[in-house]
Design a protein around this motif. Structure first.
Motif, PDB file in Angstrom:
ATOM      1  N   VAL A  92      -0.067   3.866  18.555  1.00 55.58           N
ATOM      2  CA  VAL A  92      -0.164   5.362  19.039  1.00 55.58           C
ATOM      3  C   VAL A  92      -1.821   5.722  18.925  1.00 55.58           C
ATOM      4  CG1 VAL A  92       2.242   5.996  18.313  1.00 55.58           C
ATOM      5  CG2 VAL A  92       0.261   6.386  16.671  1.00 55.58           C
ATOM      6  N   VAL A  93      -2.184   6.568  19.811  1.00 56.21           N
ATOM      7  CA  VAL A  93      -3.338   7.093  19.725  1.00 56.21           C
ATOM      8  C   VAL A  93      -4.008   7.366  18.424  1.00 56.21           C
ATOM      9  CG1 VAL A  93      -5.120   8.837  20.762  1.00 56.21           C
ATOM     10  CG2 VAL A  93      -3.494   7.891  22.074  1.00 56.21           C
ATOM     11  N   GLY A  94      -4.785   7.082  17.980  1.00 56.78           N
ATOM     12  CA  GLY A  94      -5.568   7.353  16.397  1.00 56.78           C
ATOM     13  C   GLY A  94      -5.043   6.288  15.514  1.00 56.78           C
ATOM     14  N   ALA A  95      -4.009   5.264  15.920  1.00 58.07           N
ATOM     15  CA  ALA A  95      -3.592   4.369  14.903  1.00 58.07           C
ATOM     16  C   ALA A  95      -4.919   3.411  14.621  1.00 58.07           C
ATOM     17  CB  ALA A  95      -2.381   3.725  15.557  1.00 58.07           C
ATOM     18  N   LEU A  96      -4.747   2.911  13.207  1.00 58.86           N
ATOM     19  CA  LEU A  96      -5.722   1.982  12.756  1.00 58.86           C
ATOM     20  C   LEU A  96      -5.532   0.691  13.841  1.00 58.86           C
ATOM     21  CD1 LEU A  96      -7.446   0.993  10.787  1.00 58.86           C
ATOM     22  CD2 LEU A  96      -5.605   0.223   9.270  1.00 58.86           C
ATOM     23  N   ALA A  97      -6.672   0.111  14.167  1.00 65.45           N
ATOM     24  CA  ALA A  97      -6.678  -1.123  14.941  1.00 65.45           C
ATOM     25  C   ALA A  97      -7.812  -1.908  14.653  1.00 65.45           C
ATOM     26  CB  ALA A  97      -6.832  -0.525  16.612  1.00 65.45           C
ATOM     27  N   TYR A  98      -7.795  -3.168  14.601  1.00 66.84           N
ATOM     28  CA  TYR A  98      -8.788  -4.215  14.636  1.00 66.84           C
ATOM     29  C   TYR A  98      -8.803  -4.804  15.978  1.00 66.84           C
ATOM     30  CZ  TYR A  98      -8.166  -3.352   9.710  1.00 66.84           C
ATOM     31  OH  TYR A  98      -7.860  -2.765   8.379  1.00 66.84           O
ATOM     32  N   LEU A  99     -10.109  -5.129  16.445  1.00 61.29           N
ATOM     33  CA  LEU A  99     -10.394  -5.560  17.736  1.00 61.29           C
ATOM     34  C   LEU A  99     -11.696  -6.626  17.644  1.00 61.29           C
ATOM     35  CD1 LEU A  99     -12.773  -3.313  19.676  1.00 61.29           C
ATOM     36  CD2 LEU A  99     -11.473  -2.333  18.028  1.00 61.29           C
ATOM     37  N   VAL A 100     -11.500  -7.752  18.297  1.00 60.57           N
ATOM     38  CA  VAL A 100     -12.322  -8.630  18.307  1.00 60.57           C
ATOM     39  C   VAL A 100     -12.590  -9.245  19.684  1.00 60.57           C
ATOM     40  CG1 VAL A 100     -11.036 -10.494  17.610  1.00 60.57           C
ATOM     41  CG2 VAL A 100     -13.450 -10.542  17.000  1.00 60.57           C
ATOM     42  N   SER A 101     -13.577  -9.849  20.063  1.00 61.08           N
ATOM     43  CA  SER A 101     -13.578 -11.014  21.188  1.00 61.08           C
ATOM     44  C   SER A 101     -13.451 -12.536  20.634  1.00 61.08           C
ATOM     45  CB  SER A 101     -15.224 -10.805  21.776  1.00 61.08           C
ATOM     46  OG  SER A 101     -14.981 -11.646  22.931  1.00 61.08           O
ATOM     47  N   GLY A 102     -12.306 -13.143  21.118  1.00 61.39           N
ATOM     48  CA  GLY A 102     -12.255 -14.392  20.333  1.00 61.39           C
ATOM     49  C   GLY A 102     -11.743 -15.366  21.260  1.00 61.39           C
ATOM     50  N   LEU A 103     -11.991 -16.668  20.621  1.00 56.37           N
ATOM     51  CA  LEU A 103     -11.717 -17.913  21.653  1.00 56.37           C
ATOM     52  C   LEU A 103     -10.391 -18.401  21.064  1.00 56.37           C
ATOM     53  CD1 LEU A 103     -12.529 -20.497  23.225  1.00 56.37           C
ATOM     54  CD2 LEU A 103     -13.319 -21.362  21.057  1.00 56.37           C
ATOM     55  N   ARG A 104      -9.246 -18.390  21.982  1.00 61.50           N
ATOM     56  CA  ARG A 104      -8.139 -19.040  21.735  1.00 61.50           C
ATOM     57  C   ARG A 104      -8.211 -20.538  21.532  1.00 61.50           C
ATOM     58  NH1 ARG A 104      -2.632 -17.281  22.907  1.00 61.50           N
ATOM     59  NH2 ARG A 104      -1.450 -18.705  21.614  1.00 61.50           N
ATOM     60  N   THR A 105      -7.836 -20.928  20.257  1.00 56.91           N
ATOM     61  CA  THR A 105      -8.291 -22.411  20.138  1.00 56.91           C
ATOM     62  C   THR A 105      -6.864 -23.173  19.993  1.00 56.91           C
ATOM     63  OG1 THR A 105      -8.162 -21.953  17.449  1.00 56.91           O
ATOM     64  CG2 THR A 105     -10.255 -21.597  18.656  1.00 56.91           C
ATOM     65  N   ASP A 106      -5.716 -22.932  19.727  1.00 54.93           N
ATOM     66  CA  ASP A 106      -4.836 -23.794  19.639  1.00 54.93           C
ATOM     67  C   ASP A 106      -3.479 -22.957  19.956  1.00 54.93           C
ATOM     68  OD1 ASP A 106      -3.387 -22.753  17.020  1.00 54.93           O
ATOM     69  OD2 ASP A 106      -5.271 -23.131  16.435  1.00 54.93           O
ATOM     70  N   TYR A 107      -2.542 -23.633  20.075  1.00 53.78           N
ATOM     71  CA  TYR A 107      -1.187 -23.126  20.796  1.00 53.78           C
ATOM     72  C   TYR A 107      -0.336 -24.348  20.452  1.00 53.78           C
ATOM     73  CZ  TYR A 107       2.811 -21.552  24.100  1.00 53.78           C
ATOM     74  OH  TYR A 107       3.821 -21.111  24.179  1.00 53.78           O
ATOM     75  N   LYS A 108       0.884 -23.965  19.707  1.00 58.35           N
ATOM     76  CA  LYS A 108       1.958 -24.495  19.340  1.00 58.35           C
ATOM     77  C   LYS A 108       3.053 -24.166  19.440  1.00 58.35           C
ATOM     78  CE  LYS A 108       3.699 -26.839  14.807  1.00 58.35           C
ATOM     79  NZ  LYS A 108       3.539 -26.996  13.533  1.00 58.35           N
ATOM     80  N   ILE A 109       4.066 -25.401  20.020  1.00 52.02           N
ATOM     81  CA  ILE A 109       5.526 -24.660  20.390  1.00 52.02           C
ATOM     82  C   ILE A 109       6.330 -26.014  19.902  1.00 52.02           C
ATOM     83  CG2 ILE A 109       4.831 -23.459  22.366  1.00 52.02           C
ATOM     84  CD1 ILE A 109       5.701 -25.553  24.233  1.00 52.02           C
TER      85      ILE A 109
END
Length: 244
Positions: A92-109
């Protein structure tokens, strides 16, 4: 914020909301410690802070079939850099948030026969991890130009920056286009708004991140504003803001 249990954490990964396909989200941040101990350190180690880094890891139930699903979103971003926003409670508006520009390094399924098909993945930071707030919620459709709720984040000191992440989660209509920007003012009334960061026009789901140039900003109030064009356009998007 009092103690709580993790029941509604949110994860936005550039143009997808992966919250409904996630059952574990971890966010870590660290600063390298560099040893500068010498003969005058009185028998105690002396340390200096080195390079910083952050990492987001997530896992949950695998889904595929459109850009909002985890498999489609993961393949689209694997090996690329983009904006990521994590909210420990809600978005919701005003909710605590952590933001970053990041590299997607791996994906496992994949897992053993009979198990619910899982996924897991990791994002490693390319920009500083920023602690901020949600400036626009993901569940509100926008069909025309407008402005969001005003947030009082305080002034931006010299050498620090205002960071903003935009997650366009859906786009509908004929030739829809949304162009968002972050505005500031010295009061909640926004009598003289100033554009501090601007995103490029978006016509489909995706993500963008922006930051100011490191010069001081004396304004204390911020909001997201947007222009929308097209025939019967409709957009769902989330925006997070923070100063670091």
């Amino acid at each position: 914020m009092p103690k709580f249990t993790l029941v509604d954490a949110r994860l936005f990964a550039p143009g997808a909301d992966l919250s409904g396909a996630s059952n574990k989200i971890e966010l870590t941040s660290e600063i390298e410690d560099k040893d500068v101990t010498n003969y005058r350190s009185k028998g105690w180690k002396e340390l200096l802070g080195g390079l910083g880094s952050a990492e987001i890891s997530g896992e949950g139930q695998w889904e595929a079939g459109d850009p909002s699903k985890v498999d489609d979103a993961s393949w689209a971003t694997l090996g690329g850099v983009g904006p990521y926003t994590v909210c420990p409670t809600d978005s919701v508006v005003g909710a605590l948030a952590y933001l970053v520009s990041g590299l997607r390094t791996d994906y496992k399924i994949g897992d053993a026969v009979g198990e619910v098909a899982p996924w897991a993945g990791t994002v490693k930071s390319s920009w500083p991890l920023v602690r901020g707030q949600i400036a626009h919620p993901p569940g509100t459709a926008r069909t025309a130009a407008g402005t969001g709720t005003v947030l009082n984040l305080g002034a931006v000191p010299a050498s620090k920056r205002l960071y903003a992440a935009l997650h366009v989660l859906s786009a509908a209509g004929t030739t829809p286009s949304i162009t968002a920007r972050i505005e500031s003012d010295d009061s909640a009334g926004f009598g003289t708004p100033v554009t501090r960061a601007a995103f490029t026009a978006a016509t489909a789901p995706g993500g963008q991140i922006a930051r100011t140039d490191g010069l001081a900003i004396t304004d204390t109030h911020y909001r997201v504003a947007w222009d929308i064009t097209g025939t019967t356009p409709s957009f769902m998007f989330a925006v997070s803001l923070g100063i670091r």
